[in-house]
Design an enzyme around this catalytic site. Structure first.
Site, PDB file in Angstrom:
ATOM      1  N   ASN A 162       0.880  -1.210  -0.085  1.00 31.18           N
ATOM      2  CA  ASN A 162       0.002  -0.058   0.195  1.00 31.18           C
ATOM      3  C   ASN A 162       0.695   1.132   0.037  1.00 31.18           C
ATOM      4  O   ASN A 162       1.505   1.748   0.855  1.00 31.18           O
ATOM      5  CB  ASN A 162      -0.793  -0.238   1.224  1.00 31.18           C
ATOM      6  CG  ASN A 162      -1.846  -1.164   1.169  1.00 31.18           C
ATOM      7  OD1 ASN A 162      -2.924  -1.120   0.307  1.00 31.18           O
ATOM      8  ND2 ASN A 162      -1.461  -2.312   1.871  1.00 31.18           N
ATOM      9  N   GLU A 163       1.161   1.688  -1.292  1.00 33.63           N
ATOM     10  CA  GLU A 163       2.064   2.774  -1.315  1.00 33.63           C
ATOM     11  C   GLU A 163       1.451   4.248  -1.174  1.00 33.63           C
ATOM     12  O   GLU A 163       0.263   4.251  -0.754  1.00 33.63           O
ATOM     13  CB  GLU A 163       2.571   2.980  -2.923  1.00 33.63           C
ATOM     14  CG  GLU A 163       3.372   1.662  -3.090  1.00 33.63           C
ATOM     15  CD  GLU A 163       4.794   1.570  -2.800  1.00 33.63           C
ATOM     16  OE1 GLU A 163       5.136   2.397  -1.795  1.00 33.63           O
ATOM     17  OE2 GLU A 163       5.782   0.795  -3.362  1.00 33.63           O
ATOM     18  N   PRO A 164       2.382   5.343  -0.756  1.00 39.13           N
ATOM     19  CA  PRO A 164       1.573   6.358  -0.556  1.00 39.13           C
ATOM     20  C   PRO A 164       0.494   6.989  -1.538  1.00 39.13           C
ATOM     21  O   PRO A 164       0.502   6.700  -2.867  1.00 39.13           O
ATOM     22  CB  PRO A 164       2.673   7.465  -0.931  1.00 39.13           C
ATOM     23  CG  PRO A 164       3.913   6.704  -0.605  1.00 39.13           C
ATOM     24  CD  PRO A 164       3.588   5.482  -1.071  1.00 39.13           C
TER      25      PRO A 164
END
Length: 640
Positions: A162-164
């Site tokens: 879950n990236e920025p």
């Protein structure tokens, strides 16, 4: 009362944090926690549902669970697992797949039922991914939800993948990987260009459904992002901050990963301190930087307004503290890294005698010596010391494949020009070219290719050391075996590496040793090489008299310098010396422009080195000291 004190100490932290002395102790504690869940569920004839992570962080946890299975009878028959994520596209048979990772570190060594193992499928057609992700979510729910979810944290602040920009209510889905995440994975894939750009990951909302959540982080490399996740307000820029919304989360850290939390980094802001000399030095430097004032201009108001009133009460007045710290920092600056002959050395970082020292520089890769301490290297030679350099590894993984062909083509043409037979060379060249045309990402090279890559780096290292002024007899190539074994083994034994290092030390009997002290990456070549040097020296210290007077100085690599309060010797460089150091680095032509493993800094190594050295000089100047062109910094290792 103690509870209140602890709350005061942790008031900057927005979620529970537990800190252990090192990752090994922490990993055992987490494994015991998981084992208790498994046993408790088993006693009720229920399945334990585990959410598992990959990467180096949980490896110790899995190793302890395997040990408990083999030695204590911990059974996984009643365990169902769901992994957080998988690269996309990715075959389960690929060495980089998380299927391969989990099998290697856990599943192949315990009695878990294959049908109870769930890892996102990286082989799906894109049009089927959405439905598959819904099924993955449903399968977790049907299993009763996860009893515990193990997480790591990426330097982007991602949990799972879950990236920025990820939403706190996100579910399992296909995502695009951040460029930094792909850079961090590049070594496993033989270059960032081979790292998939996408992945299938559980969402943050999925993670929140777990009954317990533990996030693990080790090493100083993770310290900055841990601080942001624990102390900053919730933000999509750092997805791990959303964990602050959970009542069941706990961060499990080693001391290095926790080192930038306020209670450890600037403890005077949260509690009364025991003001040791080291802490006073750190605090005064911090205050100077915080107020943008030289040390000698700091006032009592500056101390009182920045949480340091207690220091003035205990150790003041303020000006006396300023003078004391100013003098201590002044004494770290020296143009004589081997000691100044005949001088009073009571306030100098190095001893005056012997006037001509034997100095041994250990270089993990064939260019760390000139990149990290090239100016000091040249200064030691110029000042008449008996300087030796020992290249600990071949560095042969950091050469582009096309350079191998270029050098072999040169050898063929050279042999032809002097009338030598090229039959064997041309046969080897064809073998190499055929192999490279079909080479898979991160595939182990042919021995002949590795040899050529090693030869390229060896000749560059010789050129750099000669430029620094060394005779060939003072240039040593150790080729420590762990480096080659590490291409096929995850934890290569280092006993023969230690013996080789001891033999070199016994042969040279150096007065001072320089070694790369980069501890930010616990799996990097630098820390492995340092630990080998340290173990060799410790063993010799137990039985040989001469080494009791051998000092060990640590230098830093091409990325980060020591913190100002840590520096114990700073060697100023003139503009001409900076240029000379640059030219020494230029001898490593294979590492110029775009090296194979550049890290997450796209500057060339020589630029990084110069910028870092100039920044160190600027930091000294801002504290109120003379303005130098550049400075190289060192910290002395304290033997117990």
């Amino acid at each position: 009362m103690k509870r209140l004190n602890f709350f005061e100490e942790t008031r900057y932290e927005k979620l529970p944090v537990k800190v252990f002395p090192d990752k090994n102790i922490a990993s055992i504690k987490v494994a015991q926690r998981i084992a208790e869940i498994i046993k408790r569920k088993n006693s009720k004839n229920e399945y334990a549902v585990l959410g598992l992570a990959t990467g180096q962080t949980p490896v110790g946890v899995y190793a302890e669970l395997v040990r408990m299975h083999k030695e204590e009878g911990l059974s996984f028959q009643n365990v169902i697992t769901f992994n957080l994520d998988e690269y996309y596209p990715m075959k389960p048979t690929s060495a980089q797949s998380y299927v391969a990772f989990m099998n290697y570190h856990l599943f192949d060594h315990v009695d878990i039922k294959p049908e109870n193992v769930n890892i996102p499928d990286g082989t799906l057609d894109k049009e089927n991914i959405h439905d598959y992700c819904l099924q993955y979510e449903n399968k977790i729910s049907e299993a009763g939800g996860m009893d515990i979810q193990v997480l790591g944290i990426g330097r982007t602040g991602h949990i799972g993948f879950n990236e920025p920009g990820s939403a706190p209510n996100s579910g399992t889905r296909l995502v695009t990987l951040d460029d930094l995440t792909r850079s961090d994975a590049s070594r496993d894939f033989g270059g960032k260009e081979n790292v998939p750009t996408k992945a299938i990951t559980m969402g943050i909302g999925t993670i929140f459904k777990a009954k317990e959540i533990v996030l693990l982080a080790w090493s100083k490399k993770k310290a900055p992002i841990v601080k942001r996740a624990v102390e900053e307000e919730m933000s999509g820029d750092v997805p791990a901050t959303f964990l602050q919304m959970s009542d069941t989360v706990e961060f499990i850290l080693d001391e290095d990963a926790a080192s930038e939390l306020t209670r450890f980094d600037t403890p005077w802001l949260v509690k009364d301190c025991t003001w040791t000399p080291e802490l006073i030095k750190k605090a005064v430097i911090w205050l100077s930087e915080e107020t943008d004032k030289p040390i000698l201009k700091l006032t009592e108001d500056d101390y009182n307004n920045n949480g340091m009133a207690q220091l003035v009460v205990d150790k003041g007045p303020a000006y006396d503290i300023n003078i004391d710290i100013f003098n201590k920092i002044q004494h770290t600056i020296t143009g004589w890294p081997g000691g100044k002959p005949g001088a009073d050395d009571s306030q100098r970082p190095e001893r005056a005698e012997p006037a001509r020292k034997t100095s041994l520089i250990f270089s993990p890769h064939p260019d760390d010596d000139v990149i990290s301490m090239g100016g000091t290297f040249i200064r030691l030679v110029d000042q008449g010391h008996n300087v030796h350099v020992a290249y600990q590894t071949s560095g042969n993984t950091a050469i582009w494949d096309h350079d191998v062909l270029r050098f072999v083509e040169f050898a063929i043409d050279f042999n032809k020009s002097i009338g030598e037979s090229t039959e064997n060379l041309e046969s080897t060249y064809k073998k190499m070219r055929d192999f490279l045309s079909k080479k898979e990402p991160n595939q182990l090279d042919l021995k002949e290719i590795l040899n050529v890559k090693g030869f390229i780096r060896k000749t560059e290292a010789i050129a750099g050391a000669r430029f620094a002024g060394l005779p060939d007899k003072n240039i040593h190539f150790m080729n420590l075996p762990f480096y080659e074994r590490g291409k096929t083994e995850s934890n290569p034994d280092k006993e023969d590496d230690i013996v080789l290092t001891m033999e070199l030390l016994q042969k040279l009997k150096p007065n001072q040793v320089f070694a790369a002290g980069d501890f930010a990456d616990p799996h990097g070549t630098h820390i492995k090489c340092f630990n080998i040097v340290l173990e060799a020296m410790n063993r010799l210290r137990e039985k040989e008299e001469w080494i009791q007077d051998t000092w060990l100085w640590m230098y830093r690599g091409a990325w980060h310098e020591f913190e100002m309060h840590q520096i114990e010797m700073a060697v100023p460089l003139s503009p001409n010396e900076v240029i000379k150091k640059r030219n020494a680095i230029f001898k490593h032509q294979s590492q110029k422009d775009t090296p194979v493993f550049p890290g997450d800094d796209d500057r060339e190594f020589w630029v990084r080195a110069e910028d870092r050295n100039r920044e160190t000089a600027k930091c000294y100047h801002d504290l109120g000291f003379a303005e130098y062109e550049a400075m190289e910094a060192f910290v002395r290792w304290k033997f117990k």
